[in-house]
Design an enzyme around this catalytic site. Sequence first.
Site, PDB file in Angstrom:
ATOM      1  N   HIS A   1       1.057  -1.031   0.108  1.00 45.49           N
ATOM      2  CA  HIS A   1      -0.049   0.062   0.052  1.00 45.49           C
ATOM      3  C   HIS A   1       0.954   1.300  -0.044  1.00 45.49           C
ATOM      4  CE1 HIS A   1      -3.051  -2.679   2.336  1.00 45.49           C
ATOM      5  NE2 HIS A   1      -3.735  -2.225   0.919  1.00 45.49           N
TER       6      HIS A   1
ATOM      7  N   LYS B   1     -16.163  -6.533   5.761  1.00 43.04           N
ATOM      8  CA  LYS B   1     -15.716  -7.556   5.874  1.00 43.04           C
ATOM      9  C   LYS B   1     -15.118  -7.594   7.300  1.00 43.04           C
ATOM     10  CE  LYS B   1     -11.610  -5.941   3.087  1.00 43.04           C
ATOM     11  NZ  LYS B   1     -10.471  -6.114   1.909  1.00 43.04           N
TER      12      LYS B   1
ATOM     13  N   ARG C   1      -2.624  -6.035  -8.401  1.00 41.70           N
ATOM     14  CA  ARG C   1      -1.579  -7.270  -8.240  1.00 41.70           C
ATOM     15  C   ARG C   1      -2.049  -7.932  -9.506  1.00 41.70           C
ATOM     16  NH1 ARG C   1      -3.479  -7.507  -2.281  1.00 41.70           N
ATOM     17  NH2 ARG C   1      -5.108  -7.043  -3.449  1.00 41.70           N
TER      18      ARG C   1
ATOM     19  N   SER D   1      -3.244  -7.900   2.932  1.00 48.88           N
ATOM     20  CA  SER D   1      -3.379  -7.774   4.227  1.00 48.88           C
ATOM     21  C   SER D   1      -3.726  -9.094   4.654  1.00 48.88           C
ATOM     22  CB  SER D   1      -4.261  -6.395   4.546  1.00 48.88           C
ATOM     23  OG  SER D   1      -3.790  -5.439   4.268  1.00 48.88           O
TER      24      SER D   1
HETATM   25  P1  ADP Z   1     -10.081  -2.987  -0.113  1.00 49.85           P
HETATM   26  O1  ADP Z   1     -10.424  -1.807  -0.701  1.00 49.85           O
HETATM   27  O2  ADP Z   1     -10.428  -4.312  -1.303  1.00 49.85           O
HETATM   28  O3  ADP Z   1     -10.398  -3.178   1.243  1.00 49.85           O
HETATM   29  P2  ADP Z   1      -7.336  -3.005   0.412  1.00 49.85           P
HETATM   30  O4  ADP Z   1      -7.404  -2.156   1.675  1.00 49.85           O
HETATM   31  O5  ADP Z   1      -6.590  -4.531   0.668  1.00 49.85           O
HETATM   32  O6  ADP Z   1      -8.504  -3.035  -0.360  1.00 49.85           O
HETATM   33  O7  ADP Z   1      -6.251  -2.206  -0.515  1.00 49.85           O
HETATM   34  C1  ADP Z   1      -6.471  -1.233  -0.942  1.00 49.85           C
HETATM   35  C2  ADP Z   1      -5.967  -1.022  -2.417  1.00 49.85           C
HETATM   36  O8  ADP Z   1      -4.633  -1.384  -2.418  1.00 49.85           O
HETATM   37  C3  ADP Z   1      -6.821  -1.819  -3.563  1.00 49.85           C
HETATM   38  O9  ADP Z   1      -6.797  -1.123  -4.693  1.00 49.85           O
HETATM   39  C4  ADP Z   1      -5.629  -2.940  -3.561  1.00 49.85           C
HETATM   40  O10 ADP Z   1      -5.615  -3.809  -4.761  1.00 49.85           O
HETATM   41  C5  ADP Z   1      -4.417  -2.317  -3.460  1.00 49.85           C
HETATM   42  N1  ADP Z   1      -3.345  -3.175  -2.875  1.00 49.85           N
HETATM   43  C6  ADP Z   1      -3.319  -3.879  -1.700  1.00 49.85           C
HETATM   44  N2  ADP Z   1      -2.343  -4.712  -1.658  1.00 49.85           N
HETATM   45  C7  ADP Z   1      -1.394  -4.178  -2.597  1.00 49.85           C
HETATM   46  C8  ADP Z   1      -0.079  -4.133  -3.026  1.00 49.85           C
HETATM   47  N3  ADP Z   1       0.542  -5.217  -2.314  1.00 49.85           N
HETATM   48  N4  ADP Z   1       0.679  -3.837  -4.298  1.00 49.85           N
HETATM   49  C9  ADP Z   1      -0.055  -2.930  -4.788  1.00 49.85           C
HETATM   50  N5  ADP Z   1      -1.519  -2.531  -4.377  1.00 49.85           N
HETATM   51  C10 ADP Z   1      -2.167  -3.334  -3.408  1.00 49.85           C
END
Ligand code: ADP
Length: 159
Positions: A17, A41, A90, A128
């Site tokens: 992130h 979730k 990803r 995560s």
């Molecule tokens: P969500 O909105 O599905 O709850 P997350 O909080 O897990 O998503 O992630 C927020 C954003 O960051 C999403 O666009 C996700 O695809 C992206 N993201 C998560 N992990 C990574 C990573 N390792 N590298 C690049 N982008 C990521």
Amino acid sequence: MTIAVYPGSFDPITNGHIDVATRAARIFDRVIIGIYDNPGKQLMFALEERVDMAVKAVAGIRNIEAIPFTGLAVDFASRVKAGVMVRGLRVSADFEHEFDMAMMNKKLNPELELVCLMASPEYQFLSSSILKEVARLGGNIDDLVPGHVAEALRKKEGA
Ligand code: ADP
């Protein structure tokens, strides 16, 4: 001045992130990490904990901030006057989900542009949820999250 929002659950924020936010901050004048209060979730960390970890993670970067939000991400973007929404991609699995959301968001707010940044190779596998699983099983997560996040995960697991 172009403001971008980067919304997500950030449960917890990872180096993947932070990589996306940092790269976005080189493109846009201001990047606001928006932390969903209730993403529907099961979460490990409360909203205040997720915000606190994200704020600390980007404290050294001048044009990135992290704040919580409630409701639709497109409305959050309008409230903070952002013209762009940033998301990270990803593997191909992210694409379908992001595409569906992008179409809906476009309908809800046609003015808001989506910019997706490809995950850096070293973070392609990092989510995560996998991170929490590895932490729960006592694996080494030091390269995957900032020190304060690793510490918070260890505390949650009572390790
Ligand atoms: P969500 O909105 O599905 O709850 P997350 O909080 O897990 O998503 O992630 C927020 C954003 O960051 C999403 O666009 C996700 O695809 C992206 N993201 C998560 N992990 C990574 C990573 N390792 N590298 C690049 N982008 C990521």
